[in-house]
Design a protein around this motif. Sequence first.
Motif, mmCIF file in Angstrom:
data_model
loop_
_atom_site.group_PDB
_atom_site.id
_atom_site.type_symbol
_atom_site.label_atom_id
_atom_site.label_comp_id
_atom_site.label_asym_id
_atom_site.label_seq_id
_atom_site.Cartn_x
_atom_site.Cartn_y
_atom_site.Cartn_z
ATOM 1 N N LEU A 122 0.830 -1.202 0.000
ATOM 2 C CA LEU A 122 0.000 0.000 0.000
ATOM 3 C C LEU A 122 0.870 1.261 0.000
ATOM 4 C CD1 LEU A 122 -3.318 0.442 1.632
ATOM 5 C CD2 LEU A 122 -1.691 2.226 2.106
ATOM 6 N N ARG B 69 3.791 1.602 -1.402
ATOM 7 C CA ARG B 69 4.295 1.806 -2.763
ATOM 8 C C ARG B 69 3.167 2.271 -3.689
ATOM 9 N NH1 ARG B 69 7.043 -2.519 -0.699
ATOM 10 N NH2 ARG B 69 5.760 -4.187 -1.528
ATOM 11 N N LEU B 70 1.958 1.777 -3.417
ATOM 12 C CA LEU B 70 0.812 2.210 -4.222
ATOM 13 C C LEU B 70 0.540 3.702 -4.048
ATOM 14 C CD1 LEU B 70 -1.919 -0.520 -3.943
ATOM 15 C CD2 LEU B 70 -1.163 0.593 -6.019
ATOM 16 N N ILE C 200 2.720 6.040 -3.456
ATOM 17 C CA ILE C 200 3.697 6.768 -4.274
ATOM 18 C C ILE C 200 3.297 6.681 -5.743
ATOM 19 C CG2 ILE C 200 6.106 6.803 -5.009
ATOM 20 C CD1 ILE C 200 6.786 5.757 -2.198
ATOM 21 N N ALA C 201 2.838 5.492 -6.153
ATOM 22 C CA ALA C 201 2.425 5.299 -7.540
ATOM 23 C C ALA C 201 1.240 6.205 -7.875
ATOM 24 C CB ALA C 201 2.056 3.837 -7.767
ATOM 25 N N ARG D 100 0.532 9.034 -6.488
ATOM 26 C CA ARG D 100 1.006 10.407 -6.546
ATOM 27 C C ARG D 100 1.611 10.709 -7.919
ATOM 28 N NH1 ARG D 100 5.880 10.953 -2.816
ATOM 29 N NH2 ARG D 100 6.891 10.230 -4.704
ATOM 30 N N ASP D 101 2.344 9.719 -8.462
ATOM 31 C CA ASP D 101 3.022 9.925 -9.747
ATOM 32 C C ASP D 101 2.087 9.767 -10.934
ATOM 33 O OD1 ASP D 101 5.292 10.315 -8.386
ATOM 34 O OD2 ASP D 101 6.265 8.439 -8.938
ATOM 35 N N GLN D 102 1.296 8.717 -10.938
ATOM 36 C CA GLN D 102 0.519 8.335 -12.124
ATOM 37 C C GLN D 102 -0.802 7.728 -11.684
ATOM 38 O OE1 GLN D 102 1.180 8.493 -15.339
ATOM 39 N NE2 GLN D 102 3.361 8.960 -15.456
ATOM 40 N N ASP E 179 -3.704 7.646 -13.053
ATOM 41 C CA ASP E 179 -4.413 6.899 -14.088
ATOM 42 C C ASP E 179 -3.851 5.495 -14.270
ATOM 43 O OD1 ASP E 179 -6.647 8.017 -15.033
ATOM 44 O OD2 ASP E 179 -5.754 8.946 -16.804
ATOM 45 N N ARG E 180 -2.527 5.414 -14.243
ATOM 46 C CA ARG E 180 -1.899 4.105 -14.442
ATOM 47 C C ARG E 180 -2.324 3.139 -13.335
ATOM 48 N NH1 ARG E 180 -0.723 1.485 -18.528
ATOM 49 N NH2 ARG E 180 -2.094 0.127 -17.390
ATOM 50 N N VAL E 181 -2.425 3.663 -12.092
ATOM 51 C CA VAL E 181 -2.841 2.815 -10.969
ATOM 52 C C VAL E 181 -4.254 2.303 -11.215
ATOM 53 C CG1 VAL E 181 -3.277 2.732 -8.493
ATOM 54 C CG2 VAL E 181 -1.379 4.074 -9.364
#
Lengths: 375, 246
Positions: A223, A225-226, A228-229, A231-233, A235-237
């Motif tokens: 969770l 790492r998710l 951070i993901a 925050r960055d992208q 849509d990709r998540v």
Amino acid sequence: MTLSNYMNRKELLGFVILAVVIFLVLPLALDTFRLNLFGKYLTYAFVAIGLALCWGAGGILSLGQGIFFGLGGYCMAMFLKLEASTPENTSIQSTPGIPDFMDWNQLTELPVWWQPFYSLGFTMLAVVMVPVVFAFIIGFAMFTRRVGGVYFAIITQAFAAILTILIIGQQGYTGGVNGITDLRTLMGWDIRTDEAKNILYFVNGVLLFAVLFVAQFVRKSKLGRLLIAMRDQEDRVRFSGYNVANFKIFIFCLGAAFAGIGGAMFTLQVGFMSPTLVGIVPSIEMVIFCAVGGRLSILGAVYGALLVNLAKTTFSEGFPELWLLGLGGLFIAVVMAFPNGLAGLWSEKVEPWIEKTLKKTKVAEAPGPNKAPAE
Amino acid sequence: MSERFILSVEDLTVSFDGFKAVDDLSFYVEPNECRVIIGPNGAGKTTVLDLICGRTKATGGTVKFKGMNLLDMREDQIVHAGVGRKFQTPSVYEDLSVFENLELSYPKGHGVFGAVFFKQDQAVKDRIQEIAETIFLTDQLDEKAAYLSHGQKQWLEIGMLLIQDPELLMLDEPVAGMSVAERKKTAELLNRIIQDRSVIVIEHDMGFVADIATRVTVLHRGELLSEGSMDHVQNDPKVVEVYLGH
């Protein structure tokens, strides 16, 4: 999750240093009055840790954490106030046995929703659950509609303002602008004595570490790492099959739970709770503690809360008018010059220097393959 | 009828403030087919993919995937149904390592508490290793995705889709912006991964299209201009007129 996944050596060292500071250095170096003051600063650290997860890791900036700090604090204060308002203590009131401010406001009986706060068990649950439920409602309404970024920050700020106005307006039920004051005992134990203040400081420290351990667990889980993901992208998540809103609601509620615990410990150590700790200004200050400490670091958040508050106490005694400007300047300076705060300074400047120095002494002392064991 | 097709798009329409980006579009994709969508800029190619994967909400029509109506589903539900989507610009998590990027795409632990208590067991590690080999990134597993080259990021995103093992894979210009060498490697990679699944690809490189396409759909101004084999559309005078040039 194995232990080394949970915390690497560097992080362990950071936890140990903080434990030494909180449980040894400060209690030995300070008198009870100052220690109590530091205990108060540390209650803000609960909020800052939550912000490090929400904002630093997840990119969700809340300018309304004072709401949750205040709700936790008020729950605790209600319990303490009821205990302090025995019929004997309040015999001069026209209605003895209810909190004094209710009597002043012509209330003649305790409101129904105050009743459960006679129970310590209920109160302790409420300290965590009331902020969490409130955060869930805000989070659900905002995140499922994909409100984020600046809009979310402004809306949380509006909530902080609304709650302050509500508390001040409903004087008979909340104590109004004065807040809930004159708190005395916890289950018959006087919390105003020096001994009690010392004990509460340590209880606060232990709770702070419990919260730090939970935060570390979340940070190191998938969770974390998710977040951070996201925050960055974001849509990709979403297109990796995650319902992003649920994760945001979860981390926002977790931050609220931390803040609620901090608020309750504030009430216990300082002896009152008032709307000045709920509104926009304290909420923004809490974000500054987190930013100064380094918004990516949960330990940095604790140091940020300590140092900014120490500076606030020191400077605002001397220059009360200049302090707010100084605080604003500090925030701008942090964002411009070292965006990762104290934690960033530590890992970018101090740590490499320590490693370099250590290496030099090692080479001087014992040349050869005498390396530290690898991780 | 519907069982012949894995994806049926019928009368699909989306209008942005009156402008119809996709207008009454219908097409059908068979299992294991590689469908390539081509068309001039602004033809609505990317919008079609956005509509299928739920990123944009349609104003009309239906999209059926294995009998499920995708237009009623949330993005993450569509992913779980078996539709994977790659974006035009590589979208990977720059602050995380290649390994972590792939880990987050592994189809387990997608609920909140599932993610908190997710365990990196051997099956997960093996699968990530296997995918890393496929996408030529075995040596970069511990590197932050931010430090990868443009082409490597594209591969990483393809890998993130592969680990989901979708039945329908949608790729938006997978070789755009790549060097010649990278392009060749990618073509080889794509040829390998489009086996055993249905694929929709948007691509401009006609050599590449001829190489992979089962059938080609040509869009123009949000409408279907032509559809059929590569030979068929290349010789369609309407297509030559608006897209391929004389």
